[in-house]
Design a protein around this motif. Sequence first.
Motif, mmCIF file in Angstrom:
data_model
loop_
_atom_site.group_PDB
_atom_site.id
_atom_site.type_symbol
_atom_site.label_atom_id
_atom_site.label_comp_id
_atom_site.label_asym_id
_atom_site.label_seq_id
_atom_site.Cartn_x
_atom_site.Cartn_y
_atom_site.Cartn_z
ATOM 1 N N PHE A 164 0.794 -1.229 0.000
ATOM 2 C CA PHE A 164 0.000 0.000 0.000
ATOM 3 C C PHE A 164 0.826 1.278 0.000
ATOM 4 O O PHE A 164 0.282 2.368 -0.189
ATOM 5 C CB PHE A 164 -0.960 0.025 1.205
ATOM 6 N N VAL A 165 2.139 1.195 0.201
ATOM 7 C CA VAL A 165 2.930 2.423 0.307
ATOM 8 C C VAL A 165 3.176 3.077 -1.056
ATOM 9 O O VAL A 165 3.553 4.251 -1.114
ATOM 10 C CB VAL A 165 4.285 2.183 1.010
ATOM 11 N N GLY A 166 2.977 2.339 -2.161
ATOM 12 C CA GLY A 166 3.207 2.963 -3.454
ATOM 13 C C GLY A 166 3.290 1.975 -4.593
ATOM 14 O O GLY A 166 2.876 0.816 -4.470
ATOM 15 N N SER A 167 3.880 2.420 -5.667
ATOM 16 C CA SER A 167 3.918 1.660 -6.917
ATOM 17 C C SER A 167 5.059 0.650 -6.924
ATOM 18 O O SER A 167 5.898 0.608 -6.031
ATOM 19 C CB SER A 167 4.084 2.616 -8.092
ATOM 20 N N LYS A 168 5.094 -0.134 -7.999
ATOM 21 C CA LYS A 168 6.154 -1.115 -8.186
ATOM 22 C C LYS A 168 7.517 -0.453 -8.219
ATOM 23 O O LYS A 168 8.497 -0.981 -7.669
ATOM 24 C CB LYS A 168 5.895 -1.883 -9.488
ATOM 25 N N ASN A 169 7.608 0.704 -8.865
ATOM 26 C CA ASN A 169 8.888 1.400 -8.956
ATOM 27 C C ASN A 169 9.417 1.794 -7.585
ATOM 28 O O ASN A 169 10.616 1.709 -7.317
ATOM 29 C CB ASN A 169 8.741 2.624 -9.850
ATOM 30 N N LEU A 170 8.523 2.233 -6.694
ATOM 31 C CA LEU A 170 8.943 2.541 -5.333
ATOM 32 C C LEU A 170 9.445 1.289 -4.634
ATOM 33 O O LEU A 170 10.444 1.320 -3.901
ATOM 34 C CB LEU A 170 7.774 3.149 -4.548
ATOM 35 N N GLY A 171 8.765 0.159 -4.850
ATOM 36 C CA GLY A 171 9.223 -1.101 -4.260
ATOM 37 C C GLY A 171 10.603 -1.501 -4.738
ATOM 38 O O GLY A 171 11.412 -2.040 -3.973
ATOM 39 N N ASN A 172 10.906 -1.234 -6.030
ATOM 40 C CA ASN A 172 12.258 -1.487 -6.543
ATOM 41 C C ASN A 172 13.299 -0.759 -5.697
ATOM 42 O O ASN A 172 14.320 -1.336 -5.290
ATOM 43 C CB ASN A 172 12.385 -1.008 -7.985
ATOM 44 N N LYS A 173 13.043 0.504 -5.444
ATOM 45 C CA LYS A 173 14.009 1.323 -4.711
ATOM 46 C C LYS A 173 14.099 0.924 -3.237
ATOM 47 O O LYS A 173 15.181 0.955 -2.630
ATOM 48 C CB LYS A 173 13.640 2.805 -4.851
ATOM 49 N N LEU A 174 12.968 0.550 -2.632
ATOM 50 C CA LEU A 174 12.994 0.099 -1.243
ATOM 51 C C LEU A 174 13.787 -1.210 -1.112
ATOM 52 O O LEU A 174 14.457 -1.433 -0.097
ATOM 53 C CB LEU A 174 11.569 -0.095 -0.715
ATOM 54 N N ALA A 175 13.725 -2.042 -2.131
ATOM 55 C CA ALA A 175 14.542 -3.256 -2.133
ATOM 56 C C ALA A 175 16.027 -2.898 -2.168
ATOM 57 O O ALA A 175 16.852 -3.511 -1.479
ATOM 58 C CB ALA A 175 14.178 -4.131 -3.327
ATOM 59 N N GLY A 176 16.375 -1.892 -2.976
ATOM 60 C CA GLY A 176 17.762 -1.429 -2.998
ATOM 61 C C GLY A 176 18.214 -0.907 -1.651
ATOM 62 O O GLY A 176 19.356 -1.145 -1.219
ATOM 63 N N GLU A 177 17.316 -0.203 -0.953
ATOM 64 C CA GLU A 177 17.652 0.297 0.387
ATOM 65 C C GLU A 177 17.890 -0.854 1.351
ATOM 66 O O GLU A 177 18.781 -0.787 2.213
ATOM 67 C CB GLU A 177 16.509 1.183 0.899
ATOM 68 N N ALA A 178 17.105 -1.915 1.243
ATOM 69 C CA ALA A 178 17.294 -3.070 2.115
ATOM 70 C C ALA A 178 18.657 -3.717 1.887
ATOM 71 O O ALA A 178 19.337 -4.130 2.845
ATOM 72 C CB ALA A 178 16.177 -4.085 1.883
ATOM 73 N N LEU A 179 19.075 -3.802 0.631
ATOM 74 C CA LEU A 179 20.405 -4.347 0.339
ATOM 75 C C LEU A 179 21.498 -3.474 0.938
ATOM 76 O O LEU A 179 22.492 -3.980 1.487
ATOM 77 C CB LEU A 179 20.598 -4.474 -1.172
ATOM 78 N N LEU A 180 21.331 -2.170 0.845
ATOM 79 C CA LEU A 180 22.324 -1.259 1.409
ATOM 80 C C LEU A 180 22.396 -1.363 2.928
ATOM 81 O O LEU A 180 23.480 -1.308 3.525
ATOM 82 C CB LEU A 180 21.992 0.177 1.004
ATOM 83 N N ASP A 181 21.246 -1.527 3.575
ATOM 84 C CA ASP A 181 21.194 -1.544 5.035
ATOM 85 C C ASP A 181 21.650 -2.863 5.636
ATOM 86 O O ASP A 181 22.226 -2.886 6.732
ATOM 87 C CB ASP A 181 19.771 -1.245 5.514
ATOM 88 N N HIS A 182 21.395 -3.969 4.945
ATOM 89 C CA HIS A 182 21.581 -5.272 5.588
ATOM 90 C C HIS A 182 22.495 -6.247 4.855
ATOM 91 O O HIS A 182 22.882 -7.262 5.437
ATOM 92 C CB HIS A 182 20.214 -5.951 5.777
ATOM 93 N N VAL A 183 22.848 -5.989 3.591
ATOM 94 C CA VAL A 183 23.573 -7.000 2.819
ATOM 95 C C VAL A 183 24.912 -6.492 2.299
ATOM 96 O O VAL A 183 25.971 -7.032 2.644
ATOM 97 C CB VAL A 183 22.708 -7.508 1.636
ATOM 98 N N ILE A 184 24.881 -5.468 1.454
ATOM 99 C CA ILE A 184 26.103 -4.997 0.802
ATOM 100 C C ILE A 184 27.088 -4.464 1.841
ATOM 101 O O ILE A 184 26.739 -3.662 2.700
ATOM 102 C CB ILE A 184 25.780 -3.910 -0.233
ATOM 103 N N GLY A 185 28.317 -4.947 1.747
ATOM 104 C CA GLY A 185 29.351 -4.521 2.690
ATOM 105 C C GLY A 185 29.498 -5.403 3.906
ATOM 106 O O GLY A 185 30.354 -5.142 4.764
#
Length: 496
Positions: A164-185
């Motif tokens: 409900f927070v937004g469109s598919k494109n927003l979900g793409n970017k939120l997935a990128g944020e999750a990778l930055l916060d918890h995976v990459i590095g």
Amino acid sequence: MSSLNTKIQDVFNEPACENNQSKDVKARKKGCSKPLTPGAAAGGCAFDGAKIVLQPITDVAHLIHAPLACEGNSWDNRGTASSGPTLWRTSFTTDLTELDVVMGQGERKLFKAIREIKEAYAPPAIFVYSSCVTELIGDDIEAVCKRATEKFGLPVVPINAPGFVGSKNLGNKLAGEALLDHVIGTVEPDDTGLYDINILGEFNLSGEFWLVKPLLDRLGIRVRACIPGDARYLDVASSHRARAAMMVCSTALINLARKMEERWDIPFFEGSFYGITDTSEALRQIAGLLVNNGADPDLLDRTEALIAAEEAIAWKKLAAYRPWLQGKRVLLNTGGVKSWSVVHALMEIGIEIVGTSVKKSTVEDKERIKQILKDENHMFESMAPRELYAMLSEHKADIMLSGGRTQFIALKAKMPWLDINQERQHPYAGYDGMVELVRQIDLAIHNPIWRQVREPAPWDCQPAVKDEPPSTKCETGAVNAFKKLAGSMAADLGGC
């Protein structure tokens, strides 16, 4: 929910997004795409967008904390391919019921599901996706994932992207944020080199990236991580040690590329592997960034030699199709990077573009289209199905390239159609991919079925008067075919 709101606002204020920065402050807060109408996913919700970006990480277990329908509607909806692990093809969900919601059993059920996956599959990581239901009832998936990480000794990553927070494109970017916060590095590789790159926003649809990777291998360039196409968790976790990056689809992961450049000094550019010219330019830019970051300058000469050899082979193969396709008209109903990269690729062999959709394209995408077509009249934001049908039925185009949802418009108009979106069965990237794209267009346009289906049906060609002969068109078309079939059947029966 407050941390999610912060992430959303951060994405909305993305400084690397030209479309976003051209707005005033008030408009910028509304986001990078149109808001969804309640009850309508408008091509995909944020949850769907996050799943699209992360599911191609093939050795990870993707667990959906939601009622069963959420996973059923989003599972395996992209034509991505894996060269190894198949765990990503297995569907995991907590299958919340009304009783779980009423009794507050969501978090306990999630923890139990994580334990069962760990014991049965032993994946390198588990990604846990929130949904509309679990976000609304207040399940704290971040706390559960943190506890599970400590308890089971493997990364359990929360993906906060409820639909409900937004469109598919927003979900793409939120997935990128999750990778930055918890995976990459989170993983330090022991084999770093001066020729390591990341490819961002490449989904390996129908194995497309496998047509490009051999070119990089011949140059001695290693793809440390292709995010997300055919990726492995450890590759993504150590991708912060790459020396350069290529952004394939900026509308999906521009925030990831920009923040990786800020945090780990990984320069990036946006390019395309569709078409001869664009593939060559992408290889040049990759080589240039690596040389600027310490690679041997000899890489530039080797890249030019490779480009010259591969272009010569590709153009020789395409020359056979030029007489058949020169001047053919294509209607392109897609979006994003394909709205300009495929246009450029087709025009290289003499195909005319009568229209291209820019519905999902960025400002940069639209500017590229203007430079290529030299005519804004061939660009349309969106075209109603009725208008698409009219354009095809009036023979203003010889073929339509689009996604599966609009194929029936072309079929109803009795016109050729070719799938160019994520459901396609053939890879179109790189030099060999361009040859395959042209081959498929040639097969579609010149398929004899179109001549047959456009002929009047035999029952539409009966004479109005009893002794009146049938029209010449009917006699030479469908009736002849019908007579031939009847004669063949009679011969078979006579033989019996």
